[in-house]
Structure formats: C-alpha cells, structure tokens
Design a protein around this motif. Sequence first.
Motif, PDB file in Angstrom:
ATOM      1  N   GLY A 165     -25.245 -21.675   1.507  1.00 50.54           N
ATOM      2  CA  GLY A 165     -23.862 -21.379   2.419  1.00 50.54           C
ATOM      3  C   GLY A 165     -24.194 -22.567   3.922  1.00 50.54           C
ATOM      4  N   HIS A 195     -12.399  -6.736   7.576  1.00 52.70           N
ATOM      5  CA  HIS A 195     -13.243  -7.889   7.861  1.00 52.70           C
ATOM      6  C   HIS A 195     -13.145  -8.340   9.172  1.00 52.70           C
ATOM      7  CE1 HIS A 195     -11.576  -9.182   3.982  1.00 52.70           C
ATOM      8  NE2 HIS A 195     -10.570  -8.410   4.244  1.00 52.70           N
ATOM      9  N   SER A 219     -17.269  -9.266   4.476  1.00 49.72           N
ATOM     10  CA  SER A 219     -16.273 -10.071   3.844  1.00 49.72           C
ATOM     11  C   SER A 219     -15.889 -10.797   4.786  1.00 49.72           C
ATOM     12  CB  SER A 219     -15.313  -9.333   2.925  1.00 49.72           C
ATOM     13  OG  SER A 219     -15.592  -8.145   2.127  1.00 49.72           O
ATOM     14  N   ILE A 248     -12.748 -18.902   3.526  1.00 48.76           N
ATOM     15  CA  ILE A 248     -12.126 -18.068   2.393  1.00 48.76           C
ATOM     16  C   ILE A 248     -11.191 -19.045   1.834  1.00 48.76           C
ATOM     17  CG2 ILE A 248      -9.834 -17.158   3.511  1.00 48.76           C
ATOM     18  CD1 ILE A 248     -12.074 -15.649   1.007  1.00 48.76           C
ATOM     19  N   SER A 285     -11.485 -21.309   9.195  1.00 51.94           N
ATOM     20  CA  SER A 285     -12.102 -22.424   7.832  1.00 51.94           C
ATOM     21  C   SER A 285     -11.965 -24.261   8.422  1.00 51.94           C
ATOM     22  CB  SER A 285     -10.973 -22.195   7.091  1.00 51.94           C
ATOM     23  OG  SER A 285     -11.175 -20.726   5.999  1.00 51.94           O
ATOM     24  N   THR A 343     -19.372 -22.701   0.207  1.00 49.10           N
ATOM     25  CA  THR A 343     -18.603 -20.879   0.889  1.00 49.10           C
ATOM     26  C   THR A 343     -19.847 -20.821   2.522  1.00 49.10           C
ATOM     27  OG1 THR A 343     -19.679 -18.879   0.739  1.00 49.10           O
ATOM     28  CG2 THR A 343     -21.494 -20.516   0.093  1.00 49.10           C
ATOM     29  N   ARG A 351     -21.036 -14.889   3.426  1.00 55.08           N
ATOM     30  CA  ARG A 351     -20.102 -14.786   2.890  1.00 55.08           C
ATOM     31  C   ARG A 351     -19.551 -13.834   1.595  1.00 55.08           C
ATOM     32  NH1 ARG A 351     -15.734 -17.033   2.532  1.00 55.08           N
ATOM     33  NH2 ARG A 351     -15.977 -19.204   1.854  1.00 55.08           N
TER      34      ARG A 351
END
Length: 230
Positions: free
Chosen positions: A3, A51, A61, A66, A118, A126, A130
Amino acid sequence: VPGVAWKDRKPATIAPGKLGESIRMGRNIMIDPPKYASRYVGNKMNCVDCHEDEGTRAYSSPLAGITTIFPAYTKRDGRVITIEHRIQECFERSENGAPPPSNSPEMVAMVAYMNWLSKGIPMGSTVKGRGLLQLTPPAHVDAAAGAKIYAQQCQVCHGANGQGISGMFPPLWGSGSFNDGAGMSKVGKMAAFVKANMPKTSPGTLTVQQAYDVAAFVTAKPHTHFKPAK
C-alpha cells in the motif's frame, strides 16, 4: 501489492467553482445521504457509518484511492464494473434504496469527491489500510456471547433494539438499517469492521473472537430483504 502512503486531505482545500461545488456535494452525500440524496435512500444509514472519517479511515473501507482501481473485477458481480456501478450497489444494499443513474448530479458528485480524495495516488495503486482487516475466523462463533458483548459495549450507542441514535450512531438492524444484501450483513465483514473500529471509545480492544461473536449476534437480527433493481 504494497500500500502507498496517503496524506489526509482537508475539505477547506476544495477549490471554488463548479467542480468544487460538486466535490462538496459529494462530501455532503457521504455524511448524510438521507438528506442530500433522499430520492435514492430507503433507510437511515449514512455512508460514513461504514466509511468512517468521511471515507479516509484505514480498515474502514477507505475511499481514498478507490477511483484509481476502477474499473475492476468483483466476485459478487462476476464481471468488471465501474466505480459508478459499485456506488449504485451501495445504494441498493447498504442504503436499502435505489441506484442513482450514472449521470445524475448525486452520482457525479460522489465520484468527484472520491477523485478528490484520490488525487496524487497512482492509477492501479492501493493505499495503506485499504478495505477491511484480514482476520482468521475463529473455530466457533457464539452469538449468545455476542449478545452479552453487545449489551456491555455496543448498546450505549446503538440501542437495546439496535435502533441507533439519530444523527450520531447508525441502526444495526430493523427497517432503518442495511438490508441483507449489504456487505455488513456478512459475519466476516462485520467482524473485520468491528475489530478495527469498534467500540467507538476504544477501537481495536475487542479480540477477534469477540468481534466475530458480536457480529454473529447483530447479523442474526432482522434486516430488510434485498430486492435487486429491475
């Protein structure tokens, strides 16, 4: 895939203009979809109930990054889907509602918000934290033991009847909660969320066994049956 590190983004840095308005609308929908996307919501759940921290908390999550991994193949669909399709599934299942059209202002706003979260994350990467924790299920799961844990550590926020506290803590079963097609209706997924994020006052303090037991208790309670959109 290791990640990548991700730095939290502050809402105050959202740029002005039409794009900024859409990003802020997406953030508002995340926080309170029954208010800002009411025509597509059928319960009392907010996106940030699962979330957490407006889609930025690790192992809750997170939505940061994403949009860099979609389109993506999902086992549930058995095919490659877009981020818009994935959001539609959340509305049908976790929100027990209807799927917003891909070109609706609400959908465009939510994707804009996720894109904003993002920014700077390479495509296909990722982020650290994640999804949910990867737990090894215990040999036996005890819903009765979970009922005791719920009464001791969960009931104060979510209520004796799982009704939650409006505007503060989500309902965990009944008509106001997610339906039985939602990810949280699966014991393993709820246990992973609980282990990392609950109880709110001291997250991470439950053992894996306790997380599975309380998840078994909650998921066994009544939830609305999922009816796919035609």
